[in-house]
Write a protein that holds these residues in place. Structure first.
Motif, short mmCIF file in Angstrom:
data_model
loop_
_atom_site.label_atom_id
_atom_site.label_comp_id
_atom_site.label_asym_id
_atom_site.label_seq_id
_atom_site.Cartn_x
_atom_site.Cartn_y
_atom_site.Cartn_z
N ARG A 73 -7.51 12.60 1.64
CA ARG A 73 -7.81 11.41 0.86
C ARG A 73 -7.29 11.50 -0.57
O ARG A 73 -7.05 10.49 -1.21
CB ARG A 73 -9.31 11.14 0.84
CG ARG A 73 -10.12 12.20 0.11
CD ARG A 73 -11.60 11.82 0.15
NE ARG A 73 -12.39 12.68 -0.70
CZ ARG A 73 -12.81 13.88 -0.32
NH1 ARG A 73 -12.47 14.36 0.87
NH2 ARG A 73 -13.54 14.61 -1.14
N VAL B 155 -7.76 0.58 3.91
CA VAL B 155 -7.90 1.86 3.22
C VAL B 155 -9.23 2.50 3.59
O VAL B 155 -9.33 3.72 3.78
CB VAL B 155 -7.77 1.66 1.69
CG1 VAL B 155 -8.04 2.95 0.96
CG2 VAL B 155 -6.40 1.11 1.35
N LEU C 59 0.84 -1.21 0.00
CA LEU C 59 0.00 0.00 0.00
C LEU C 59 0.87 1.25 0.00
O LEU C 59 0.60 2.22 -0.69
CB LEU C 59 -0.93 0.00 1.22
CG LEU C 59 -2.15 -0.92 1.15
CD1 LEU C 59 -2.86 -0.98 2.50
CD2 LEU C 59 -3.12 -0.46 0.07
N GLU C 60 1.95 1.22 0.78
CA GLU C 60 2.86 2.38 0.85
C GLU C 60 3.61 2.58 -0.45
O GLU C 60 3.69 3.68 -0.98
CB GLU C 60 3.87 2.19 1.99
CG GLU C 60 3.24 2.26 3.35
CD GLU C 60 4.03 3.12 4.33
OE1 GLU C 60 4.94 3.83 3.88
OE2 GLU C 60 3.72 3.07 5.53
N VAL D 45 -0.26 5.17 -0.04
CA VAL D 45 -0.90 5.20 1.27
C VAL D 45 0.18 5.29 2.34
O VAL D 45 0.97 4.36 2.49
CB VAL D 45 -1.75 3.94 1.49
CG1 VAL D 45 -2.44 3.98 2.85
CG2 VAL D 45 -2.77 3.79 0.39
N VAL E 220 -7.72 1.24 -4.42
CA VAL E 220 -7.44 2.21 -3.36
C VAL E 220 -7.99 3.58 -3.76
O VAL E 220 -8.65 4.26 -2.96
CB VAL E 220 -5.92 2.28 -3.10
CG1 VAL E 220 -5.60 3.44 -2.16
CG2 VAL E 220 -5.44 0.98 -2.50
N ALA F 33 -10.88 5.70 -1.79
CA ALA F 33 -10.51 7.01 -1.27
C ALA F 33 -11.42 8.10 -1.82
O ALA F 33 -11.75 9.06 -1.12
CB ALA F 33 -9.05 7.31 -1.61
N LEU G 215 -4.28 9.61 -1.45
CA LEU G 215 -4.38 8.17 -1.64
C LEU G 215 -4.55 7.81 -3.10
O LEU G 215 -4.18 6.73 -3.54
CB LEU G 215 -5.56 7.60 -0.85
CG LEU G 215 -5.49 7.79 0.66
CD1 LEU G 215 -6.76 7.31 1.32
CD2 LEU G 215 -4.30 7.05 1.23
#
Ligand SMILES: Nc1ncnc2c1ncn2[C@@H]1O[C@H](COP(=O)(O)OP(=O)(O)OP(=O)(O)O)[C@@H](O)[C@H]1O
Ligand SMILES: [Mg+2]
Length: 472
Positions: A463, A378, A341-342, A347, A451, A455, A466
């Motif tokens: 948001r 998320v 995710l990062e 994120v 994602v 978001a 994201l």
């Protein structure tokens, strides 16, 4: 005159050493080594001449195979785990935490067999006959013609059971309380447990009775864990659950006559264990609809689809190192999903505590839960509730791609059956199963797309970050 040999035996793993040590070198446990007299003298018995071995015929692999004759137990969830009922002459070990309900399950199985007019015997080494009766009364089983005894001597048990018609089911509760005259060690030691189990298993194989041995799982070195017995029995079942939930899950850890990936689901009630034929309904029965951070995962346990809710909470941390806590799922996989995710979806979670929980006390091992976990995380971060009528499944790769998983059709069918209208799935699913699924499918190849979608619906002040990757 020869001195009787003394062995030092680890009560945890059964390793034998020549001298006492504080720590077992084999399994690394402390204070588990106990002095025991060697079980039997080795070499020929004094005063008897060594005999040449008897000759026996060797047979080809091809030939008449005896189909394993199975006997349904009367508890379909138990049969599902054993692979379709008790095999004649098979021995099953049931392990589980104290108080989880092992005795309850087995007295119910014994009563079900007895009601079906099969001879069923329940031997308790832990409780008096009156105590077992008390439980049977609470469970409403007093009418079943179960034969009951409170005994611990293996020789007495075998002599008694050898009389009359062969029992179809024998329950020994528990193997740690049994002892045999042939060895000198105290009851509960590895040598006693092993010898008692050996004698009982030999009796089951010879007579054709199906036998249940109850084994305690304990880290305490005083009582031998059932580890040593695991290799000797035909199947090892583990009865799991936690005190906070009513659900109990029976799982096959080893099975010589069936698959090991099936689970049986029970609910502990005042009147005993109730079988749960449709676990999805149970696991989804108390959903908080419309709250951010929850996603429904369409999973598979063995051959059975199970829908379960994953709950995530992502909150700003007050600690130097943010917390990562997970219940019911692999912490390693959570770390991986967070890293993806990062790295691929923009994120940022470095300043957030992350909690993930599988509702209902279920334990999930499938990588297919990755996508549902990511969606829940998320959703919590962006404060964006996921659609209440959607299920998620898919494996996430380190590159941020969503990979296909097995048994797609079964997952979609179960979701449809329980009233779900949408499924968020890996891209490969689109072609093959869309036609007969009856669900509206959102097939995606990249995690970042999902994602950004979540978001966009959220109210998190940042948001837009994201979805940053998506726009660029
Ligand atoms: N009156 C009751 N109402 C509801 N549940 C009960 C009642 N009495 C007992 N139980 C449940 O039954 C459980 C005990 O079951 P059981 O004796 O079968 O466990 P066990 O695994 O055999 O335990 P042990 O390891 O001590 O032999 C309790 O933990 C409790 O959950
Ligand atoms: Mg018990």
């Amino acid at each position: 005159m020869s001195r009787r040999a003394q062995n030092f035996v680890c009560q945890n793993c059964g390793a034998v050493s020549g001298r006492w040590q504080g720590k077992c070198e084999s399994c690394g446990e402390w204070n588990t080594i106990v002095e025991e007299t060697a079980a039997a003298p080795t070499g020929p018995v004094p005063g008897r001449r060594a005999r040449r071995g008897r000759l026996f015929a060797l047979e080809p692999l091809q030939g008449e195979a005896q189909a394993a004759p199975r006997l349904a137990s009367g508890l379909p969830e138990l049969d599902r785990v054993t692979g379709g009922g008790f095999v004649k002459g098979s021995v099953l070990l049931v392990g589980g935490d104290p108080g989880i309900g092992k005795s309850t399950l087995l007295i119910q199985a014994t009563a079900a067999m007895a009601k079906a007019r099969h001879r069923a015997v329940y031997i308790s080494g832990e409780e008096a006959v009156a105590q077992v009766r008390l439980r049977a009364e609470r469970l409403g089983l007093l009418g079943a013609p179960v034969e009951l005894a409170a005994e611990t001597s293996v020789e007495d048990i075998i002599a008694t059971l050898g009389e009359g018609a062969t029992p179809r089911l024998i329950v020994i509760d528990s193997i740690q309380t049994m002892w045999t005259d042939t060895v000198e060690s105290a009851p509960g030691t590895v040598t006693q447990v092993r010898s008692a189990a050996q004698a009982l298993i030999r009796f089951a194989k010879r007579s054709g009775a199906a036998m249940f041995l109850v084994g305690h799982v304990t880290k305490d070195g005083q009582i031998a864990g059932p580890r040593v017995v695991e290799h000797m029995v035909d199947a090892v079942l583990s009865f799991e659950g936690d005190g906070l939930h009513q659900f109990r899950i029976l799982r096959a850890v080893k099975n010589r006559f069936g698959p090991t990936d099936e689970i049986g689901v029970f609910e502990m009630t005042g009147a005993g264990l109730r079988e749960v034929a449709n676990p999805s309904e149970l696991f989804l029965s108390q959903r908080d609809l419309g709250t951010p951070g929850t996603a429904v995962f369409a999973g598979i346990e063995g051959t059975r689809p199970i829908l379960v809710e994953l709950q995530a909470l992502v909150a700003p941390t007050t600690l130097g190192t943010p917390r990562r806590a997970v219940i019911g799922w692999d912490p390693g996989r959570l770390s991986m999903v967070l890293a993806v995710l990062e790295a691929h979806c923009g994120v940022k979670l470095g300043g957030h505590d992350v909690y993930l929980n599988v509702a209902g006390g279920l334990r999930i091992a499938e990588p297919a839960a990755d996508l549902a976990a990511a969606a829940a995380l998320v959703s919590s971060l962006a404060n964006a509730p996921l659609p209440a009528d959607a299920v998620y499944f898919g494996e996430i790769s380190l590159s941020g791609a969503i990979r296909p998983v097995a048994q797609t059709a079964a997952r979609l069918k179960e979701a449809q059956k329980l009233g779900f209208a949408r499924a968020i799935v890996p891209e490969a699913v689109r072609g093959e199963t869309a036609a007969d699924a009856g669900l509206s499918l959102t097939a995606t190849g990249a995690l970042s797309t999902i994602v950004a979608d979540i978001a966009a619906r959220g109210t998190h002040p940042r948001r837009h970050e994201l979805g940053a990757r998506q726009d660029g």
